[in-house]
Design a protein around this motif. Structure first.
Motif, PDB file in Angstrom:
ATOM      1  N   GLY A   1      10.434   2.709  10.082  1.00  0.00           N
ATOM      2  CA  GLY A   1      11.291   3.860  10.351  1.00  0.00           C
ATOM      3  C   GLY A   1      11.006   4.498  11.693  1.00  0.00           C
ATOM      4  N   LEU A   2      11.697   5.591  11.950  1.00  0.00           N
ATOM      5  CA  LEU A   2      11.692   6.253  13.251  1.00  0.00           C
ATOM      6  C   LEU A   2      10.892   7.546  13.220  1.00  0.00           C
ATOM      7  CD1 LEU A   2      12.950   6.522  16.166  1.00  0.00           C
ATOM      8  CD2 LEU A   2      14.859   7.715  15.064  1.00  0.00           C
ATOM      9  N   LEU A   3      10.042   7.732  14.195  1.00  0.00           N
ATOM     10  CA  LEU A   3       9.436   9.030  14.478  1.00  0.00           C
ATOM     11  C   LEU A   3      10.240   9.621  15.632  1.00  0.00           C
ATOM     12  CD1 LEU A   3       5.623   9.778  15.165  1.00  0.00           C
ATOM     13  CD2 LEU A   3       7.534  11.149  15.977  1.00  0.00           C
ATOM     14  N   LEU A   4      11.006  10.666  15.355  1.00  0.00           N
ATOM     15  CA  LEU A   4      11.855  11.269  16.376  1.00  0.00           C
ATOM     16  C   LEU A   4      11.195  12.529  16.919  1.00  0.00           C
ATOM     17  CD1 LEU A   4      14.581  10.989  17.840  1.00  0.00           C
ATOM     18  CD2 LEU A   4      15.514  12.598  16.170  1.00  0.00           C
ATOM     19  N   ASP A   5      10.907  12.517  18.203  1.00  0.00           N
ATOM     20  CA  ASP A   5      10.267  13.633  18.888  1.00  0.00           C
ATOM     21  C   ASP A   5      11.342  14.408  19.657  1.00  0.00           C
ATOM     22  OD1 ASP A   5       8.994  14.956  21.284  1.00  0.00           O
ATOM     23  OD2 ASP A   5       7.168  14.213  20.337  1.00  0.00           O
ATOM     24  N   MET A   6      11.467  15.698  19.352  1.00  0.00           N
ATOM     25  CA  MET A   6      12.535  16.498  19.964  1.00  0.00           C
ATOM     26  C   MET A   6      12.325  16.672  21.468  1.00  0.00           C
ATOM     27  SD  MET A   6      14.143  16.680  17.215  1.00  0.00           S
ATOM     28  CE  MET A   6      13.618  16.292  15.537  1.00  0.00           C
ATOM     29  N   PHE A   7      11.060  16.803  21.886  1.00  0.00           N
ATOM     30  CA  PHE A   7      10.784  16.924  23.318  1.00  0.00           C
ATOM     31  C   PHE A   7      11.180  15.648  24.047  1.00  0.00           C
ATOM     32  CE2 PHE A   7       7.955  15.716  26.768  1.00  0.00           C
ATOM     33  CZ  PHE A   7       8.176  16.738  27.682  1.00  0.00           C
ATOM     34  N   HIS A   8      10.721  14.497  23.546  1.00  0.00           N
ATOM     35  CA  HIS A   8      11.050  13.235  24.215  1.00  0.00           C
ATOM     36  C   HIS A   8      12.556  13.008  24.244  1.00  0.00           C
ATOM     37  CE1 HIS A   8       7.065  11.764  24.969  1.00  0.00           C
ATOM     38  NE2 HIS A   8       6.718  11.751  23.702  1.00  0.00           N
ATOM     39  N   THR A   9      13.238  13.399  23.170  1.00  0.00           N
ATOM     40  CA  THR A   9      14.687  13.222  23.116  1.00  0.00           C
ATOM     41  C   THR A   9      15.372  14.041  24.200  1.00  0.00           C
ATOM     42  OG1 THR A   9      14.574  12.822  20.728  1.00  0.00           O
ATOM     43  CG2 THR A   9      16.718  13.449  21.625  1.00  0.00           C
ATOM     44  N   ALA A  10      14.984  15.313  24.315  1.00  0.00           N
ATOM     45  CA  ALA A  10      15.568  16.164  25.354  1.00  0.00           C
ATOM     46  C   ALA A  10      15.182  15.686  26.739  1.00  0.00           C
ATOM     47  CB  ALA A  10      15.123  17.612  25.144  1.00  0.00           C
ATOM     48  N   ALA A  11      13.927  15.241  26.904  1.00  0.00           N
ATOM     49  CA  ALA A  11      13.457  14.785  28.210  1.00  0.00           C
ATOM     50  C   ALA A  11      14.180  13.525  28.668  1.00  0.00           C
ATOM     51  CB  ALA A  11      11.953  14.534  28.175  1.00  0.00           C
ATOM     52  N   ALA A  12      14.710  12.761  27.709  1.00  0.00           N
ATOM     53  CA  ALA A  12      15.493  11.573  28.051  1.00  0.00           C
ATOM     54  C   ALA A  12      16.938  11.922  28.393  1.00  0.00           C
ATOM     55  CB  ALA A  12      15.463  10.577  26.890  1.00  0.00           C
ATOM     56  N   GLY A  13      17.263  13.215  28.384  1.00  0.00           N
ATOM     57  CA  GLY A  13      18.605  13.663  28.721  1.00  0.00           C
ATOM     58  C   GLY A  13      19.598  13.541  27.578  1.00  0.00           C
ATOM     59  N   LEU A  14      19.104  13.461  26.346  1.00  0.00           N
ATOM     60  CA  LEU A  14      19.960  13.259  25.189  1.00  0.00           C
ATOM     61  C   LEU A  14      20.218  14.566  24.452  1.00  0.00           C
ATOM     62  CD1 LEU A  14      18.215  10.041  23.840  1.00  0.00           C
ATOM     63  CD2 LEU A  14      20.294  10.168  25.232  1.00  0.00           C
ATOM     64  N   ASP A  15      21.323  14.635  23.750  1.00  0.00           N
ATOM     65  CA  ASP A  15      21.650  15.761  22.903  1.00  0.00           C
ATOM     66  C   ASP A  15      20.832  15.634  21.619  1.00  0.00           C
ATOM     67  OD1 ASP A  15      23.239  16.896  20.512  1.00  0.00           O
ATOM     68  OD2 ASP A  15      24.228  17.826  22.235  1.00  0.00           O
TER      69      ASP A  15
ATOM     70  N   ARG B   1       0.818  -1.213   0.000  1.00  0.00           N
ATOM     71  CA  ARG B   1       0.000   0.000   0.000  1.00  0.00           C
ATOM     72  C   ARG B   1       0.855   1.268   0.000  1.00  0.00           C
ATOM     73  NH1 ARG B   1      -5.349  -1.347   3.128  1.00  0.00           N
ATOM     74  NH2 ARG B   1      -5.142  -3.546   3.677  1.00  0.00           N
ATOM     75  N   GLY B   2       2.175   1.099  -0.026  1.00  0.00           N
ATOM     76  CA  GLY B   2       3.060   2.255   0.002  1.00  0.00           C
ATOM     77  C   GLY B   2       3.106   2.944   1.352  1.00  0.00           C
ATOM     78  N   ILE B   3       2.872   2.184   2.420  1.00  0.00           N
ATOM     79  CA  ILE B   3       2.811   2.738   3.776  1.00  0.00           C
ATOM     80  C   ILE B   3       4.033   2.292   4.574  1.00  0.00           C
ATOM     81  CG2 ILE B   3       1.540   2.654   5.979  1.00  0.00           C
ATOM     82  CD1 ILE B   3      -1.037   2.364   4.282  1.00  0.00           C
ATOM     83  N   THR B   4       4.579   3.204   5.375  1.00  0.00           N
ATOM     84  CA  THR B   4       5.695   2.922   6.271  1.00  0.00           C
ATOM     85  C   THR B   4       5.187   2.812   7.703  1.00  0.00           C
ATOM     86  OG1 THR B   4       7.349   3.993   4.873  1.00  0.00           O
ATOM     87  CG2 THR B   4       7.848   3.875   7.222  1.00  0.00           C
ATOM     88  N   ILE B   5       5.680   1.843   8.423  1.00  0.00           N
ATOM     89  CA  ILE B   5       5.372   1.677   9.844  1.00  0.00           C
ATOM     90  C   ILE B   5       6.423   2.434  10.641  1.00  0.00           C
ATOM     91  CG2 ILE B   5       5.095   0.030  11.732  1.00  0.00           C
ATOM     92  CD1 ILE B   5       2.902  -0.130   9.573  1.00  0.00           C
ATOM     93  N   ILE B   6       5.978   3.259  11.587  1.00  0.00           N
ATOM     94  CA  ILE B   6       6.918   4.061  12.363  1.00  0.00           C
ATOM     95  C   ILE B   6       6.905   3.662  13.838  1.00  0.00           C
ATOM     96  CG2 ILE B   6       7.112   6.056  10.854  1.00  0.00           C
ATOM     97  CD1 ILE B   6       4.863   7.412  12.393  1.00  0.00           C
ATOM     98  N   VAL B   7       8.062   3.849  14.452  1.00  0.00           N
ATOM     99  CA  VAL B   7       8.272   3.566  15.875  1.00  0.00           C
ATOM    100  C   VAL B   7       8.665   4.871  16.543  1.00  0.00           C
ATOM    101  CG1 VAL B   7       9.638   2.267  17.552  1.00  0.00           C
ATOM    102  CG2 VAL B   7       9.058   1.234  15.331  1.00  0.00           C
ATOM    103  N   GLU B   8       7.957   5.243  17.601  1.00  0.00           N
ATOM    104  CA  GLU B   8       8.278   6.474  18.327  1.00  0.00           C
ATOM    105  C   GLU B   8       8.722   6.155  19.748  1.00  0.00           C
ATOM    106  OE1 GLU B   8       6.455  10.804  19.700  1.00  0.00           O
ATOM    107  OE2 GLU B   8       5.074   9.185  19.202  1.00  0.00           O
ATOM    108  N   PRO B   9       9.954   6.494  20.112  1.00  0.00           N
ATOM    109  CA  PRO B   9      10.353   6.380  21.508  1.00  0.00           C
ATOM    110  C   PRO B   9       9.692   7.473  22.343  1.00  0.00           C
ATOM    111  CG  PRO B   9      12.141   7.294  20.198  1.00  0.00           C
ATOM    112  CD  PRO B   9      11.058   6.937  19.238  1.00  0.00           C
ATOM    113  N   MET B  10       9.203   7.099  23.516  1.00  0.00           N
ATOM    114  CA  MET B  10       8.548   8.056  24.405  1.00  0.00           C
ATOM    115  C   MET B  10       9.268   8.055  25.744  1.00  0.00           C
ATOM    116  SD  MET B  10       4.533   7.371  23.579  1.00  0.00           S
ATOM    117  CE  MET B  10       4.018   6.924  21.922  1.00  0.00           C
ATOM    118  N   SER B  11       9.684   9.227  26.170  1.00  0.00           N
ATOM    119  CA  SER B  11      10.522   9.364  27.356  1.00  0.00           C
ATOM    120  C   SER B  11       9.789   8.943  28.624  1.00  0.00           C
ATOM    121  CB  SER B  11      10.990  10.810  27.504  1.00  0.00           C
ATOM    122  OG  SER B  11       9.873  11.670  27.674  1.00  0.00           O
ATOM    123  N   ALA B  12      10.571   8.471  29.586  1.00  0.00           N
ATOM    124  CA  ALA B  12      10.002   8.074  30.875  1.00  0.00           C
ATOM    125  C   ALA B  12       9.346   9.243  31.583  1.00  0.00           C
ATOM    126  CB  ALA B  12      11.099   7.463  31.743  1.00  0.00           C
ATOM    127  N   LEU B  13       9.837  10.451  31.326  1.00  0.00           N
ATOM    128  CA  LEU B  13       9.241  11.634  31.942  1.00  0.00           C
ATOM    129  C   LEU B  13       7.780  11.795  31.523  1.00  0.00           C
ATOM    130  CD1 LEU B  13       9.588  14.355  33.524  1.00  0.00           C
ATOM    131  CD2 LEU B  13      10.182  15.391  31.330  1.00  0.00           C
TER     132      LEU B  13
END
Length: 270
Positions: free
Chosen positions: A176-190, A138-150
Motif C-alpha cells: 500500500g501507499l504511505l501518502l505524505d502531505m508535505f511531499h505531495t504539496a512539494a511536488a506541486g500536486l493538489d 505475519r499480518g504485515i503490509t509493505i508500504i511505498v512512500e513517494p518522496m518529493s525531489a525538493l
C-alpha cells in the motif's frame, strides 16, 4: 465523531532526547503512537518493553536503507543488492513482529534519472512482491512512500502516481501507499485531489505543513480540508507527525489540541 490518532515521528520530534526517552516524551505529550524508520539500534525486546511502559504502539518503520552517510535511501532498486535486500527483509519482519508493527516501508533508493534502466524498476517491483509475500503470513503490509525531489533529490519514487504504478505492478494485496502531505504539496500536486485519486491504496498518512515542513498550521496547507477528505475516503489509520519543529518540540505542540478540535468539527459539520 471522526478524529485521527496521532503518531509521533521520533526521527523528527523530541530529538533533544536519546531515542528511548523520546517514546516516553511522546506519550506524555498525548500522542497515540510513535514511528521511526530505523529502530534497529534498540533490540526488539527492549523496544517492546519501552512501548509497553509508555502504553504506545509503533506505527511503522523501514527495512534497512543502506549507508545513510553516503546518501543512500533504500536499496530496493539495485539488482546487485538483491541478497542484501533479502537479508534485511528477514531482519525487518522479525523485528516488526516482535514489537507489533503492521506497516513496513521498503525504500526504493536514490538514482539520478540519467542512470535509470528498466532493470531498476523491475528489481524494485520484484522486491516489493517478495517482501509482501513474506510479510503476509505475519499480518504485515509493505508500504511505498513517494518522496518529493525538493526534499530527497533523485529518489526513485518521487510522486504518488509512480508509487501507485509500483504497487499495482507488485500485484500483492498487502502492498500500500504511505501518502505524505508535505511531499505531495512539494511536488506541486493538489493534496485533496491526490488523496481522492489514490484512496484505495492509502495505508498511512504523514502530516507537515508546506512550505517549511514545520508544525501543521504554520504555513499554507488546509488541514481541515485534509481531514475531511481522509474521512470521506474512509481512512482509518493514524496521522504520522513527520514535521521539523520550528523550535523545541514541546514548545510547538499547541497545534495538537487546536487542530484535533478543528478536525473533529470539520469532519462532522452536523
Amino acid at each position: 465523531m471522526t478524529s485521527f490518532p496521532l503518531s509521533a515521528h521520533i526521527g523528527y520530534l523530541f530529538t533533544e532526547r536519546p531515542m528511548p526517552e523520546r517514546i516516553a516524551a511522546a506519550a506524555a505529550a498525548g500522542f497515540d503512537a510513535v514511528e521511526h524508520p530505523a529502530p534497529y539500534a534498540i533490540p526488539a525486546p527492549e523496544m517492546a518493553a519501552l512501548l509497553r511502559r509508555a502504553r504506545l504502539t509503533y506505527t511503522q518503520f523501514g527495512l534497512r536503507s543502506g549507508d545513510a552517510s553516503a546518501g543512500e535511501k533504500g536499496i530496493g532498486i539495485f539488482p546487485d543488492r538483491r541478497e542484501e535486500f533479502a537479508r534485511d527483509l528477514v531482519e525487518g519482519l522479525d523485528y516488526a513482529e516482535a514489537i507489533g508493527v503492521k506497516l513496513v516501508h521498503a525504500m526504493a533508493g536514490v538514482l539520478p534519472e540519467a542512470g535509470r534502466l528498466a532493470e531498476h524498476w523491475e528489481c524494485y517491483v520484484e522486491n516489493l512482491a517478495r517482501a509482501a509475500r513474506a510479510a503476509a503470513p505475519r499480518g504485515i503490509t509493505i508500504i511505498v512512500e513517494p518522496m518529493s525531489a525538493l526534499a530527497v533529490p533523485d529518489y526513485f519514487i518521487a510522486t504518488p502516481d509512480r508509487a501507485a504504478e509500483a504497487i499495482h505492478a507488485a500485484a500483492e494485496p498487502n502492498v500500500g501507499l504511505l501518502l505524505d502531505m508535505f511531499h505531495t504539496a512539494a511536488a506541486g500536486l493538489d493534496v485533496e485531489a491526490t488523496i481522492r485519486a489514490h484512496a484505495p491504496l492509502i495505508r498511512h498518512a504523514h502530516v507537515a505543513d508546506y512550505p517549511g515542513r514545520h508544525e501543521p498550521g504554520s504555513a499554507g496547507l488546509d488541514f481541515g480540508l485534509i481531514a475531511r477528505t481522509l474521512a470521506a475516503i474512509g481512512y482509518g489509520g493514524r496521522l504520522g507527525c513527520e514535521y521539523v519543529p520550528a523550535g523545541r518540540t514541546e514548545d510547538g505542540l499547541a497545534w495538537m489540541n487546536r487542530h484535533r478540535a478543528k478536525w473533529v468539527n470539520d469532519t462532522n459539520p452536523h
